[in-house]
Structure formats: structure tokens, C-alpha cells
Design a protein around this motif. Structure first.
Motif, PDB file in Angstrom:
ATOM      1  N   ALA A 108      63.444  35.165   9.903  1.00 22.61           N
ATOM      2  CA  ALA A 108      63.622  35.268   8.449  1.00 22.61           C
ATOM      3  C   ALA A 108      65.098  35.363   8.088  1.00 22.61           C
ATOM      4  CB  ALA A 108      62.858  36.481   7.917  1.00 22.61           C
ATOM      5  N   ILE A 109      65.862  36.163   8.818  1.00 17.17           N
ATOM      6  CA  ILE A 109      67.290  36.309   8.566  1.00 17.17           C
ATOM      7  C   ILE A 109      68.006  34.966   8.721  1.00 17.17           C
ATOM      8  CG2 ILE A 109      69.433  37.307   9.451  1.00 17.17           C
ATOM      9  CD1 ILE A 109      67.876  39.284   7.817  1.00 17.17           C
ATOM     10  N   GLN A 110      67.548  34.173   9.709  1.00 18.07           N
ATOM     11  CA  GLN A 110      68.156  32.879   9.973  1.00 18.07           C
ATOM     12  C   GLN A 110      67.606  31.768   9.073  1.00 18.07           C
ATOM     13  OE1 GLN A 110      67.472  32.251  14.161  1.00 18.07           O
ATOM     14  NE2 GLN A 110      68.615  34.078  14.753  1.00 18.07           N
ATOM     15  N   GLY A 111      66.600  32.096   8.251  1.00 16.85           N
ATOM     16  CA  GLY A 111      66.044  31.123   7.326  1.00 16.85           C
ATOM     17  C   GLY A 111      65.208  30.052   7.999  1.00 16.85           C
ATOM     18  N   ILE A 112      64.596  30.375   9.140  1.00 14.72           N
ATOM     19  CA  ILE A 112      63.784  29.404   9.869  1.00 14.72           C
ATOM     20  C   ILE A 112      62.420  29.261   9.200  1.00 14.72           C
ATOM     21  CG2 ILE A 112      62.665  28.874  12.072  1.00 14.72           C
ATOM     22  CD1 ILE A 112      64.905  30.446  13.446  1.00 14.72           C
ATOM     23  N   SER A 113      62.003  28.027   8.944  1.00 13.81           N
ATOM     24  CA  SER A 113      60.719  27.764   8.311  1.00 13.81           C
ATOM     25  C   SER A 113      60.112  26.499   8.899  1.00 13.81           C
ATOM     26  CB  SER A 113      60.873  27.609   6.796  1.00 13.81           C
ATOM     27  OG  SER A 113      59.647  27.226   6.208  1.00 13.81           O
ATOM     28  N   ASP A 114      58.784  26.517   9.073  1.00 13.61           N
ATOM     29  CA  ASP A 114      58.066  25.342   9.558  1.00 13.61           C
ATOM     30  C   ASP A 114      57.599  24.438   8.423  1.00 13.61           C
ATOM     31  OD1 ASP A 114      58.386  26.338  12.098  1.00 13.61           O
ATOM     32  OD2 ASP A 114      56.403  27.267  12.183  1.00 13.61           O
ATOM     33  N   VAL A 115      57.914  24.804   7.186  1.00 16.74           N
ATOM     34  CA  VAL A 115      57.529  23.980   6.042  1.00 16.74           C
ATOM     35  C   VAL A 115      58.471  22.791   5.955  1.00 16.74           C
ATOM     36  CG1 VAL A 115      57.259  23.891   3.535  1.00 16.74           C
ATOM     37  CG2 VAL A 115      56.590  25.946   4.784  1.00 16.74           C
ATOM     38  N   ASN A 116      57.914  21.588   5.821  1.00 13.17           N
ATOM     39  CA  ASN A 116      58.731  20.387   5.703  1.00 13.17           C
ATOM     40  C   ASN A 116      59.574  20.435   4.437  1.00 13.17           C
ATOM     41  OD1 ASN A 116      57.653  19.296   8.067  1.00 13.17           O
ATOM     42  ND2 ASN A 116      55.938  18.380   6.961  1.00 13.17           N
ATOM     43  N   ASN A 121      67.754  41.132  -2.059  1.00 11.87           N
ATOM     44  CA  ASN A 121      67.580  39.946  -1.225  1.00 11.87           C
ATOM     45  C   ASN A 121      66.287  40.010  -0.410  1.00 11.87           C
ATOM     46  OD1 ASN A 121      69.983  38.727  -2.015  1.00 11.87           O
ATOM     47  ND2 ASN A 121      71.177  39.686  -0.383  1.00 11.87           N
ATOM     48  N   VAL A 122      65.594  38.890  -0.381  1.00 19.02           N
ATOM     49  CA  VAL A 122      64.368  38.767   0.407  1.00 19.02           C
ATOM     50  C   VAL A 122      64.598  37.715   1.483  1.00 19.02           C
ATOM     51  CG1 VAL A 122      61.908  38.217   0.386  1.00 19.02           C
ATOM     52  CG2 VAL A 122      62.941  39.376  -1.581  1.00 19.02           C
ATOM     53  N   HIS A 123      64.208  38.029   2.706  1.00 21.50           N
ATOM     54  CA  HIS A 123      64.299  37.084   3.816  1.00 21.50           C
ATOM     55  C   HIS A 123      62.888  36.652   4.204  1.00 21.50           C
ATOM     56  CE1 HIS A 123      68.537  38.037   4.214  1.00 21.50           C
ATOM     57  NE2 HIS A 123      68.220  39.323   4.238  1.00 21.50           N
ATOM     58  N   GLN A 124      62.721  35.360   4.391  1.00 24.71           N
ATOM     59  CA  GLN A 124      61.382  34.809   4.591  1.00 24.71           C
ATOM     60  C   GLN A 124      61.345  33.826   5.756  1.00 24.71           C
ATOM     61  OE1 GLN A 124      59.490  32.867   1.134  1.00 24.71           O
ATOM     62  NE2 GLN A 124      59.032  31.167   2.508  1.00 24.71           N
ATOM     63  N   THR A 125      60.243  33.809   6.458  1.00 19.22           N
ATOM     64  CA  THR A 125      59.981  32.778   7.454  1.00 19.22           C
ATOM     65  C   THR A 125      58.521  32.359   7.347  1.00 19.22           C
ATOM     66  OG1 THR A 125      60.062  32.196   9.811  1.00 19.22           O
ATOM     67  CG2 THR A 125      59.451  34.461   9.278  1.00 19.22           C
ATOM     68  N   THR A 126      58.260  31.072   7.475  1.00 21.14           N
ATOM     69  CA  THR A 126      56.911  30.536   7.369  1.00 21.14           C
ATOM     70  C   THR A 126      56.542  29.821   8.664  1.00 21.14           C
ATOM     71  OG1 THR A 126      57.162  30.229   4.980  1.00 21.14           O
ATOM     72  CG2 THR A 126      55.360  29.048   6.049  1.00 21.14           C
ATOM     73  N   HIS A 166      55.810  35.206   6.120  1.00 21.82           N
ATOM     74  CA  HIS A 166      56.301  36.560   6.361  1.00 21.82           C
ATOM     75  C   HIS A 166      57.546  36.775   5.505  1.00 21.82           C
ATOM     76  CE1 HIS A 166      53.966  36.654  10.223  1.00 21.82           C
ATOM     77  NE2 HIS A 166      54.280  35.376  10.217  1.00 21.82           N
ATOM     78  N   ALA A 167      57.619  37.894   4.815  1.00 27.75           N
ATOM     79  CA  ALA A 167      58.792  38.192   3.990  1.00 27.75           C
ATOM     80  C   ALA A 167      59.234  39.631   4.218  1.00 27.75           C
ATOM     81  CB  ALA A 167      58.485  37.962   2.513  1.00 27.75           C
ATOM     82  N   PHE A 168      60.551  39.829   4.220  1.00 29.34           N
ATOM     83  CA  PHE A 168      61.136  41.142   4.484  1.00 29.34           C
ATOM     84  C   PHE A 168      62.184  41.455   3.421  1.00 29.34           C
ATOM     85  CE2 PHE A 168      59.934  39.104   8.428  1.00 29.34           C
ATOM     86  CZ  PHE A 168      59.265  40.093   9.145  1.00 29.34           C
TER      87      PHE A 168
END
Length: 251
Positions: free
Chosen positions: A49-57, A79-84, A103-105
Motif C-alpha cells: 500500500a505504501i508503494q502504491g502497488i495495485s493489480d487493477v489495470n 493520507n490513505v494508502h491502498q493496495t488491491t 486493503h486500505a490503511f
């Protein structure tokens, strides 16, 4: 005649089995293209999430998030950090159906609390290691209904709060799960929600998937989970709102 009757009987029996079961064409029309186990380790998810990694195209709609802290002086964004994660992709006929987990933190620092309370940074008597951390996650699938992409919350949603110092307390903790928006699945404009109060510091709630209807992935749609709590420290208190849903606003 006996031979003919036997042949006809076999035809009827086989035909009954054929029509009572899914056709071979339908079975062959369903194919799992991708599937993986979801990440369970919270630290790994937080780093993603901190690195902004997401599997969404990049050409798909990313889930938005927002958090804010309302003090007596002002309301400030947090600030909210999210990864999908993409968990599964299947092909059913000409349609691709995908399952994701969001997931959001969010971290509320003592500085955030001081600014919301007085409009200035914390004084020296504020513990810089303190604060509050919150996280939430939920599942959804994407599919096509009458030519329009729809999104549907599935499985369960969960969330938690963590307090980092003894001087800070939380009260009035609650959550809202829901999906609101236009739909071509039979409800016109859907508005389904379920909410609850939280006595501890975490919750997990199953989504009533049998009664909820998929909603279109449009700008008018809100789907996901929202969390609320009152944060208190000394004589100060703040209202904390954390929205982990499709348009980044409260459910």
C-alpha cells in the motif's frame, strides 16, 4: 418391438440426464484464467500500500479512499494508502469476471490531532510515537450486465483500529457496508447497506450477497466499507471518518 422400445427408453433416460445437467458446451465455456491465494501478512500488505502497488489495470476504475479528522479547530484530510489484489479471473462465454480484494490503511499522527484541534503543530508534551492506525478490506467482483460493467461486493468486509499510546482512547466505533448506484440487474437504483457498532477494536461482517444486487461502475456509485470513531486524548476529542469505497465518500 422390444428392441425398439429398449432403444427409445435409453434415449429418454439419456435425454433426461442431458437436460437435467449443465451442457457440455456450458461446462467447456467456463475457464479459470488466473487464480492465487490472497496475501495474509499485514506487514506485506502495508508495504504494498505504501508503494502504491495495485493489480487493477490502468484502464479500469480504481477504488478511491478518503479519511478525515474533525477537531474543534478544523477538519483535515488524512493520507490513505491502498493496495488491491486480483484474486481470480475467469472466462464465462465471452465475458471476463474478476475478483479483487481492496486493503486500505490510514495513520493518524499526533501532529494531525494537534492541527485539527488547535490549528498548529503539536507541543513538546505530545508523544510523537502515539496516534491511531486504522485499516479495512473488502472483496468485489466485476462483470458485464447488458453491456455495462457492474461491480458487486462479495464475501465479507473487515476493519480494525490500533491505538499507539495509553493517553489516546477510542469510542463510538462503528462501520457501514453498502453499495449504492444505478444497476441493470433489476433494481433501477440500488441502495443496500448493513451497519453495526463495534465494542472492541475490530470487526468482520459477511455481505448479504443473496439480497444485494450488482451496481454499475459509474461515478454515481458508492460501494465498499466506511468506518467511524471518536478519538479522545486529554480534554480534546476528534471525529474520525475513514471511507474505503468506490468514490471515496461516506456510505
Amino acid at each position: 418391438m422390444k428392441k425398439l422400445s429398449f432403444s427409445m427408453l435409453m434415449f429418454v433416460l439419456l435425454g433426461g440426464i442431458f437436460f437435467a445437467s449443465p451442457s457440455f458446451a456450458e461446462q467447456n465455456d467456463y475457464k479459470v484464467l488466473f487464480e492465487k491465494e490472497e496475501i495474509k501478512d499485514e506487514e506485506t500488505l502495508y508495504k504494498r500500500a505504501i508503494q502504491g502497488i495495485s493489480d487493477v489495470n490502468s484502464n479500469e476504475k480504481e477504488i478511491k479512499n478518503e479519511a478525515k479528522l474533525q477537531g474543534k479547530s478544523k477538519s483535515i484530510p488524512i493520507n490513505v494508502h491502498q493496495t488491491t489484489e486480483l484474486l481470480k479471473r475467469v472466462k464465462k462465454g465471452d465475458e471476463i469476471i474478476e475478483t479483487y480484494k481492496v486493503h486500505a490503511f490510514v495513520d493518524i499522527s499526533p501532529e494531525d490531532m494537534s492541527i485539527a484541534a488547535s490549528g498548529s503543530k503539536p507541543k513538546t508534551d505530545w508523544d510523537p510515537s502515539g496516534g491511531v492506525k486504522a485499516s479495512s478490506n473488502w472483496y468485489y467482483t466485476t462483470s458485464t450486465i447488458s453491456g455495462t460493467t457492474h461491480i458487486d461486493q462479495t464475501g465479507s468486509a473487515s476493519g480494525s483500529w490500533t491505538v499507539y499510546d495509553y493517553g489516546t482512547t477510542l469510542s463510538n466505533k462503528r462501520y457501514v457496508l453498502g453499495q449504492y448506484g444505478p444497476s441493470k440487474a433489476g433494481c433501477g437504483t440500488c441502495n443496500d447497506t448493513v451497519n453495526g457498532n463495534v465494542s472492541g477494536y475490530s470487526f468482520s461482517k459477511a455481505v448479504p450477497t443473496t439480497s444485494w444486487v450488482p451496481v454499475s461502475a459509474s461515478t454515481y456509485t458508492s460501494i465498499g466499507v466506511s468506518m467511524y470513531a471518536t478519538v479522545s486524548k486529554g480534554s480534546e476529542s476528534w471525529n474520525f471518518s475513514f471511507y474505503n469505497n468506490s468514490n471515496g465518500s461516506g456510505l
